[in-house]
Design a protein around this motif. Structure first.
Motif, PDB file in Angstrom:
ATOM      1  N   UNK A 114       0.844  -1.204   0.000  1.00 55.43           N
ATOM      2  CA  UNK A 114       0.000   0.000   0.000  1.00 55.43           C
ATOM      3  C   UNK A 114       0.877   1.250   0.000  1.00 55.43           C
ATOM      4  N   UNK A 115       1.920   1.239   0.825  1.00 56.65           N
ATOM      5  CA  UNK A 115       2.811   2.398   0.887  1.00 56.65           C
ATOM      6  C   UNK A 115       3.514   2.619  -0.454  1.00 56.65           C
ATOM      7  N   UNK A 116       3.929   1.520  -1.106  1.00 60.83           N
ATOM      8  CA  UNK A 116       4.592   1.655  -2.410  1.00 60.83           C
ATOM      9  C   UNK A 116       3.678   2.319  -3.428  1.00 60.83           C
ATOM     10  N   UNK A 117       2.385   2.019  -3.352  1.00 67.48           N
ATOM     11  CA  UNK A 117       1.438   2.660  -4.269  1.00 67.48           C
ATOM     12  C   UNK A 117       1.301   4.143  -3.959  1.00 67.48           C
ATOM     13  N   UNK A 118       1.250   4.492  -2.679  1.00 67.82           N
ATOM     14  CA  UNK A 118       1.040   5.894  -2.306  1.00 67.82           C
ATOM     15  C   UNK A 118       2.220   6.761  -2.727  1.00 67.82           C
ATOM     16  N   UNK A 119       3.438   6.233  -2.615  1.00 67.57           N
ATOM     17  CA  UNK A 119       4.617   7.042  -2.959  1.00 67.57           C
ATOM     18  C   UNK A 119       4.953   6.949  -4.446  1.00 67.57           C
ATOM     19  N   UNK A 120       4.272   6.088  -5.186  1.00 72.76           N
ATOM     20  CA  UNK A 120       4.526   5.943  -6.627  1.00 72.76           C
ATOM     21  C   UNK A 120       4.067   7.201  -7.366  1.00 72.76           C
ATOM     22  N   UNK A 121       5.023   7.864  -8.044  1.00 70.98           N
ATOM     23  CA  UNK A 121       4.711   9.122  -8.739  1.00 70.98           C
ATOM     24  C   UNK A 121       3.853   8.916  -9.982  1.00 70.98           C
ATOM     25  N   UNK A 122       3.754   7.662 -10.456  1.00 67.45           N
ATOM     26  CA  UNK A 122       2.956   7.415 -11.660  1.00 67.45           C
ATOM     27  C   UNK A 122       1.502   7.811 -11.451  1.00 67.45           C
ATOM     28  N   UNK A 123       1.014   7.711 -10.207  1.00 59.82           N
ATOM     29  CA  UNK A 123      -0.396   8.001  -9.967  1.00 59.82           C
ATOM     30  C   UNK A 123      -0.722   9.486 -10.114  1.00 59.82           C
ATOM     31  N   UNK A 124       0.295  10.351 -10.052  1.00 61.70           N
ATOM     32  CA  UNK A 124       0.056  11.771 -10.315  1.00 61.70           C
ATOM     33  C   UNK A 124       0.466  12.167 -11.729  1.00 61.70           C
ATOM     34  N   UNK A 125       0.865  11.141 -12.549  1.00 61.53           N
ATOM     35  CA  UNK A 125       1.119  11.402 -13.958  1.00 61.53           C
ATOM     36  C   UNK A 125       2.571  11.409 -14.382  1.00 61.53           C
ATOM     37  N   UNK A 126       3.497  11.004 -13.478  1.00 61.82           N
ATOM     38  CA  UNK A 126       4.918  10.981 -13.826  1.00 61.82           C
ATOM     39  C   UNK A 126       5.510   9.641 -13.394  1.00 61.82           C
ATOM     40  N   UNK A 127       6.021   8.887 -14.365  1.00 59.93           N
ATOM     41  CA  UNK A 127       6.678   7.623 -14.039  1.00 59.93           C
ATOM     42  C   UNK A 127       8.186   7.785 -14.190  1.00 59.93           C
ATOM     43  N   UNK A 128       8.922   7.264 -13.209  1.00 62.84           N
ATOM     44  CA  UNK A 128      10.379   7.371 -13.205  1.00 62.84           C
ATOM     45  C   UNK A 128      10.974   6.027 -13.594  1.00 62.84           C
ATOM     46  N   UNK A 129      11.605   5.988 -14.764  1.00 60.50           N
ATOM     47  CA  UNK A 129      12.220   4.753 -15.259  1.00 60.50           C
ATOM     48  C   UNK A 129      13.682   4.698 -14.825  1.00 60.50           C
ATOM     49  N   UNK A 130      14.109   3.527 -14.328  1.00 65.88           N
ATOM     50  CA  UNK A 130      15.490   3.340 -13.910  1.00 65.88           C
ATOM     51  C   UNK A 130      15.729   3.609 -12.444  1.00 65.88           C
ATOM     52  N   UNK A 131      14.670   3.851 -11.688  1.00 64.37           N
ATOM     53  CA  UNK A 131      14.830   4.203 -10.284  1.00 64.37           C
ATOM     54  C   UNK A 131      15.138   2.988  -9.413  1.00 64.37           C
ATOM     55  N   UNK A 132      14.721   1.802  -9.866  1.00 59.24           N
ATOM     56  CA  UNK A 132      14.852   0.620  -9.028  1.00 59.24           C
ATOM     57  C   UNK A 132      16.184  -0.100  -9.195  1.00 59.24           C
ATOM     58  N   UNK A 133      16.972   0.277 -10.186  1.00 59.57           N
ATOM     59  CA  UNK A 133      18.247  -0.394 -10.402  1.00 59.57           C
ATOM     60  C   UNK A 133      19.293   0.074  -9.400  1.00 59.57           C
ATOM     61  N   UNK A 134      20.233  -0.795  -9.095  1.00 60.17           N
ATOM     62  CA  UNK A 134      21.318  -0.433  -8.182  1.00 60.17           C
ATOM     63  C   UNK A 134      22.484   0.229  -8.917  1.00 60.17           C
ATOM     64  N   UNK A 135      22.456   0.182 -10.243  1.00 60.39           N
ATOM     65  CA  UNK A 135      23.534   0.778 -11.027  1.00 60.39           C
ATOM     66  C   UNK A 135      23.361   2.293 -11.117  1.00 60.39           C
ATOM     67  N   UNK A 136      24.484   2.973 -11.278  1.00 58.69           N
ATOM     68  CA  UNK A 136      24.443   4.423 -11.472  1.00 58.69           C
ATOM     69  C   UNK A 136      23.963   4.702 -12.888  1.00 58.69           C
ATOM     70  N   UNK A 137      22.781   5.292 -13.016  1.00 57.55           N
ATOM     71  CA  UNK A 137      22.231   5.558 -14.334  1.00 57.55           C
ATOM     72  C   UNK A 137      21.286   6.750 -14.267  1.00 57.55           C
ATOM     73  N   UNK A 138      20.936   7.237 -15.437  1.00 54.25           N
ATOM     74  CA  UNK A 138      20.035   8.382 -15.546  1.00 54.25           C
ATOM     75  C   UNK A 138      18.597   7.947 -15.222  1.00 54.25           C
ATOM     76  N   UNK A 139      17.924   8.740 -14.388  1.00 51.51           N
ATOM     77  CA  UNK A 139      16.513   8.500 -14.099  1.00 51.51           C
ATOM     78  C   UNK A 139      15.682   9.241 -15.141  1.00 51.51           C
TER      79      UNK A 139
END
Length: 470
Positions: free
Chosen positions: A174-199
């Motif tokens: 439930x908490x993961x859904x509340x903090x997920x930015x996709x629900x306000x219209x912005x999805x962040x790709x690459x945020x879950x990887x442990x590698x240093x990369x562009x979000x």
């Protein structure tokens, strides 16, 4: 394989190409070296090299480097291709967020299909979670229990993953859904990887508005502060007491008294946190939690039972003032309408050649100035009327709240009920410590700011004197 080689179960390792043996040059060379130690020969079906002579080992090293380079190039192309697709808004795999689905073109869309056995969709469930969080301040634990009681399926259950622990709603989910930015219209790709990369941020259809999403984050933070499941001691004014000297909050803690019994105190965080050589540590007085809690609670109860001027502020004068403003607005509206008629009359006179063009210009200029003055006054009155209506509604809401709180304190009052009432009535408690020359102990003033009062309510001098002696 290495275990079989060590046990002499084979003496030759045959592969199609060297890059099938390993993709990293280090892995290939280390593997070949280890197998040779066990007496195993290395042969390729398409590459002529012999590790028994220096030229063959040199060729092996080159081919291993080529395999490593090819692997790196493939990964680089995949990386850039995935980033390009992500920037275009495409979903690149995995279970999509609850409330969404992936369309035939690979983009996220809001899932409006009703859930089996329910008259609401995944998107409706997501909105329900945010509504329970923002409007009712429910914790993630309560929301998860509520969804499980309703029998609402999780995303894993909908997708057919029959694993017990992922088929039920959990507070973390439930908490993961509340903090997920996709629900306000912005999805962040690459945020879950442990590698240093562009979000990469890409726009997706929003399920809730940004204001609701931001409020939900504040409620999450507030619920985190309010969580008492791990707290050994209860403090009624937790997170509400602030130091006037350093501006930091007071935290609840305990110290043993002369008899070895623990006594609770509110201690300024500035006394325990390092703030540099210049500021040093705060010298605020420690406040006995039991005394301060009791004092503020008694003030709250007194305020609930006797709100004083709050109930009498809705006087006929306010209503009379509102009626006068509305009457004046009607007059202004009528005058503006007459100005349009006057303009037309002047133009009619000009057409009949009864007045000159200069007269028309002067008269129209006067009318424009008069209209501007009337419109400014109209705007001013509308703002006053809006503020008056908001004040009346606010006080009506306050009266309803006080009546509700009065019902709560009429019976047995638990600590949780007290805490809820204090949070609704008290904006903050300000502690002012004054060190007076010639006195051993500092004097302390307590200022309680109530939500419904713009005036700071202070404790009396007798109480301040008592605090200074503690």
């Amino acid at each position: 394989m290495l275990q079989d080689a060590q046990e002499k179960k084979f003496d030759t390792l045959l592969f199609y190409r060297l890059d099938r043996f390993g993709r990293s040059a280090r892995t290939i060379l280390n593997g070949v070296h280890t197998l040779e130690q066990y007496g195993v020969k290395i042969k390729s079906m398409t590459e002529p090299f012999d590790t028994s002579d220096p030229s063959g080992r040199f060729l092996l090293t080159i081919l291993a480097g080529v395999a490593d380079l090819e692997r790196s190039n493939i990964l680089d192309r995949l990386w850039h291709g995935a980033n390009r697709a992500a920037r275009n808004g495409k979903w690149l795999g995995g279970i999509c967020p609850y409330g969404y689905r992936v369309n035939t073109e690979g983009f996220l869309t809001v899932c409006a299909t009703p859930l089996p056995g329910f008259d609401m969709s995944e998107a409706d469930v997501a909105r329900l979670i945010f509504r329970l969080t923002v409007e009712q301040h429910m914790s993630t634990i309560k929301i998860a229990d509520y969804l499980n009681a309703l029998g609402v399926p999780t995303k894993y259950a909908i997708e057919g993953h029959k694993v017990p622990h992922i088929s039920a709603w959990l507070p973390g989910r439930v908490r993961s859904m509340i903090v997920q930015t996709a629900y306000k219209g912005i999805h962040e790709y690459g945020k879950r990887t442990n590698k240093a990369r562009e979000i990469i941020e890409r726009k997706v259809p929003a399920i809730v508005d940004e204001d609701t999403w931001n409020k939900a984050q504040l409620v999450l933070k507030e619920n985190q502060l309010e969580a008492v499941r791990c707290a050994k001691h209860k403090y009624l004014l937790r997170s509400l007491v602030r130091c006037s000297q350093c501006g930091l909050k007071f935290a609840g803690t305990g110290f043993p008294n002369a008899k070895g019994m623990r006594v609770g105190y509110y201690v300024c965080n500035g006394k325990t946190s390092y703030r540099g050589k210049i500021l040093g540590k705060c010298k605020a007085k420690n406040i006995p939690s039991e005394w301060l809690d009791e004092k503020v609670w008694n003030d709250c109860v007194s305020f609930i039972n006797n709100p004083g001027q709050l109930l009498t502020d809705l006087t006929p004068e306010i209503k009379s003032s509102t009626i006068s403003i509305e009457h004046e607005l009607e007059l202004i509206k009528s005058s503006l309408s007459q100005k349009d008629t006057e303009k037309q009359s002047i133009l009619d006179l000009y057409r009949k050649q009864l007045i000159t063009a200069k007269d028309v210009e002067e008269q129209l200029s006067k009318i424009i100035n008069e209209c501007a003055a009337l419109e400014d006054r109209q705007k001013e009155l509308k703002n006053v009327l809006l503020a008056t209506n908001e004040e009346v509604n606010r006080k009506k809401d306050a009266i309803m709240l006080l009546n509700d709180l009065k019902d709560k304190i009429s019976g047995e009052v638990t600590f949780e009920t007290k805490r809820d009432i204090v949070k609704q009535l008290v904006r903050e408690v300000i502690v002012s410590t004054e060190h007076i020359e010639g006195k051993d102990k500092p004097e302390v003033n307590i200022h309680v700011k109530f939500v419904f009062s713009q005036v700071v309510i202070c404790t009396d001098k007798h109480v301040n004197h008592k605090i200074s002696k503690i």
